[in-house]
Design an enzyme around this catalytic site. Structure first.
Site, mmCIF file in Angstrom:
data_model
loop_
_atom_site.group_PDB
_atom_site.id
_atom_site.type_symbol
_atom_site.label_atom_id
_atom_site.label_comp_id
_atom_site.label_asym_id
_atom_site.label_seq_id
_atom_site.Cartn_x
_atom_site.Cartn_y
_atom_site.Cartn_z
ATOM 1 N N ASP A 8 0.843 -1.219 0.104
ATOM 2 C CA ASP A 8 0.005 0.128 0.067
ATOM 3 C C ASP A 8 0.886 1.106 0.009
ATOM 4 O OD1 ASP A 8 -2.327 1.648 0.436
ATOM 5 O OD2 ASP A 8 -1.810 1.845 2.699
ATOM 6 N N LEU A 9 0.520 2.504 -0.120
ATOM 7 C CA LEU A 9 1.395 3.509 -0.471
ATOM 8 C C LEU A 9 1.180 4.445 0.865
ATOM 9 C CD1 LEU A 9 3.045 5.618 -1.827
ATOM 10 C CD2 LEU A 9 0.938 6.576 -3.134
ATOM 11 N N ASP A 10 -0.137 5.198 0.996
ATOM 12 C CA ASP A 10 -0.359 5.948 2.210
ATOM 13 C C ASP A 10 -0.371 5.224 3.525
ATOM 14 O OD1 ASP A 10 -0.973 8.026 0.368
ATOM 15 O OD2 ASP A 10 -2.928 7.365 0.035
ATOM 16 N N THR A 16 0.861 10.019 4.138
ATOM 17 C CA THR A 16 -0.003 11.391 3.645
ATOM 18 C C THR A 16 -1.269 11.470 4.357
ATOM 19 O OG1 THR A 16 -0.752 9.526 2.260
ATOM 20 C CG2 THR A 16 0.665 11.042 1.069
ATOM 21 N N LYS A 44 -8.746 6.049 5.940
ATOM 22 C CA LYS A 44 -7.432 5.354 5.464
ATOM 23 C C LYS A 44 -8.034 4.216 4.345
ATOM 24 C CE LYS A 44 -4.010 6.757 9.108
ATOM 25 N NZ LYS A 44 -3.223 6.206 9.973
ATOM 26 N N GLY A 45 -7.279 4.253 3.181
ATOM 27 C CA GLY A 45 -7.666 3.519 2.298
ATOM 28 C C GLY A 45 -8.778 3.332 1.387
ATOM 29 N N ARG A 48 -11.443 8.359 -2.942
ATOM 30 C CA ARG A 48 -11.922 9.638 -2.674
ATOM 31 C C ARG A 48 -13.429 9.804 -2.790
ATOM 32 N NH1 ARG A 48 -9.356 12.823 -7.716
ATOM 33 N NH2 ARG A 48 -7.597 11.640 -6.946
ATOM 34 N N SER A 115 -2.444 0.851 -4.502
ATOM 35 C CA SER A 115 -2.928 1.855 -3.730
ATOM 36 C C SER A 115 -4.157 2.372 -4.381
ATOM 37 C CB SER A 115 -1.910 3.111 -3.752
ATOM 38 O OG SER A 115 -2.358 4.195 -3.108
ATOM 39 N N ALA A 116 -4.968 2.880 -3.489
ATOM 40 C CA ALA A 116 -6.397 3.373 -4.037
ATOM 41 C C ALA A 116 -6.178 5.006 -4.457
ATOM 42 C CB ALA A 116 -7.409 3.427 -2.867
ATOM 43 N N ASN A 119 -3.270 9.666 -6.918
ATOM 44 C CA ASN A 119 -2.070 10.444 -6.910
ATOM 45 C C ASN A 119 -0.880 9.858 -6.876
ATOM 46 O OD1 ASN A 119 -3.318 13.104 -7.272
ATOM 47 N ND2 ASN A 119 -4.390 12.538 -5.300
ATOM 48 N N LYS A 146 -11.035 -1.391 -1.624
ATOM 49 C CA LYS A 146 -10.614 -2.166 -0.414
ATOM 50 C C LYS A 146 -11.983 -1.883 0.608
ATOM 51 C CE LYS A 146 -5.680 -1.079 -1.047
ATOM 52 N NZ LYS A 146 -4.734 -0.256 -0.445
ATOM 53 N N GLU A 170 0.127 -3.385 4.752
ATOM 54 C CA GLU A 170 -1.104 -2.459 4.726
ATOM 55 C C GLU A 170 -1.260 -1.755 6.060
ATOM 56 O OE1 GLU A 170 -3.503 -0.712 3.852
ATOM 57 O OE2 GLU A 170 -3.995 -1.703 1.902
ATOM 58 N N ASP A 171 -1.499 -0.498 6.138
ATOM 59 C CA ASP A 171 -1.678 0.417 7.389
ATOM 60 C C ASP A 171 -3.205 0.222 7.750
ATOM 61 O OD1 ASP A 171 -2.409 2.104 5.439
ATOM 62 O OD2 ASP A 171 -2.187 3.809 7.036
HETATM 63 C C1 G6P Z 1 -5.470 6.125 0.066
HETATM 64 C C2 G6P Z 1 -5.543 6.899 1.301
HETATM 65 C C3 G6P Z 1 -7.006 7.417 1.421
HETATM 66 C C4 G6P Z 1 -7.411 8.236 0.011
HETATM 67 C C5 G6P Z 1 -7.443 7.058 -1.100
HETATM 68 C C6 G6P Z 1 -7.653 7.967 -2.551
HETATM 69 O O1 G6P Z 1 -6.183 4.884 0.178
HETATM 70 O O2 G6P Z 1 -5.497 6.127 2.521
HETATM 71 O O3 G6P Z 1 -7.273 8.216 2.450
HETATM 72 O O4 G6P Z 1 -8.735 8.609 0.102
HETATM 73 O O5 G6P Z 1 -6.037 6.771 -1.163
HETATM 74 O O6 G6P Z 1 -6.582 8.864 -2.704
HETATM 75 P P1 G6P Z 1 -6.630 10.006 -3.982
HETATM 76 O O7 G6P Z 1 -5.278 10.554 -3.935
HETATM 77 O O8 G6P Z 1 -6.845 9.184 -5.154
HETATM 78 O O9 G6P Z 1 -7.827 11.019 -3.540
HETATM 79 MG MG MG Z 2 -2.859 3.111 3.657
#
Ligand code: G6P
Ligand code: MG
Length: 222
Positions: A8-10, A16, A44-45, A48, A115-116, A119, A146, A170-171
């Site tokens: 996962d990224l964030d 972030t 988280k996860g 948008r 990652s969802a 960005n 997810k 994952e976090d």
């Molecule tokens: C990750 C973050 C979420 C965020 C999602 C979409 O999963 O943990 O908090 O809403 O990505 O991110 P985005 O950059 O596409 O808005």
């Molecule tokens: Mg995450």
């Protein structure tokens, strides 16, 4: 031995969550909805539009906006978020991640991103990690977010391996569920109680080393 690690990224590679919070909070102020840090945890996860839906649901305002209006609000939040993440640099990599990525490459283990975040490519670029990943799942191609396992299954497909040959990291609670349902070994980073569904939890990425992953893999598979 495992053949791939899907990250996962964030919250795993960089943090972030604070930027997402600041951007949602600003939109919330405009809508008259106050957001708390503990509520931010629940986002988280979560993608948008679903995050916006949950924010509007705090005031039962979900149905007050058409899909088009929600899309405009989500874009507004994202435009602000994108200005905030310009400040991310390679110094913002979470502890241990750089060494882990290097060790995985050295040992010919494939590395994927699930990652969802739409960005994610921009954030990887800011972190200087664009070439560190063998594959990145494009969240725009997914039908479910997810905790559905789709994103992790797709990462494995893109790497030409089966999920049982991979570790997912994952976090978020929903992310750990997704990894488990994909039939991968799940590693959580963060609070042991929140992530208790994971096969193994590290309190911080600083302890997340290649040696530890090999150890966990042996425990699970022998
Ligand atoms: C990750 C973050 C979420 C965020 C999602 C979409 O999963 O943990 O908090 O809403 O990505 O991110 P985005 O950059 O596409 O808005
Ligand atoms: Mg995450």
């Amino acid at each position: 031995m495992f053949k791939a690690v899907i990250f996962d990224l964030d919250g795993v590679i960089t943090d972030t969550a604070a930027f997402h919070f600041v951007a949602w909070k600003k939109l919330g102020e405009k809508l008259g909805i106050e957001l708390t840090e503990s509520f931010n945890e629940e986002l988280k996860g979560v993608d948008r539009i679903e995050s916006l839906r949950r924010i509007l649901a705090l005031r039962n305002q979900e149905l007050d906006f058409s899909n088009e209006e929600k899309a405009v609000l989500a874009t507004e939040k994202n435009d602000y978020y994108v200005t905030l993440i310009q400040q991310i640099t390679p110094n913002d990599l979470l502890p241990g991640i750089s060494d882990l990525l290097k060790d995985l490459k050295k040992n010919h283990i494939k590395v994927g991103l699930a990652s969802a975040s739409k960005n994610a490519p921009m954030i990887l670029n800011q972190l200087g990690l664009t070439n560190a990943f063998d594959t990145i799942v494009d969240p725009a191609t997914l039908s479910k977010g997810k905790p559905d396992p789709e994103i992790f299954v797709k990462a494995c497909e893109q790497l030409l391996i089966t999920p049982s040959e991979a570790i997912g990291i994952e976090d978020a609670y929903s992310g750990v569920q997704a990894i488990n349902d994909a039939n991968m070994l799940s590693v959580g980073v963060g609070d042991a109680e929140t992530l208790s569904a994971a096969d193994y939890v590290f309190s911080t990425t600083a302890n997340l080393t290649f040696e530890e992953l090999m150890h966990i893999w042996e425990l699970k598979n022998y």
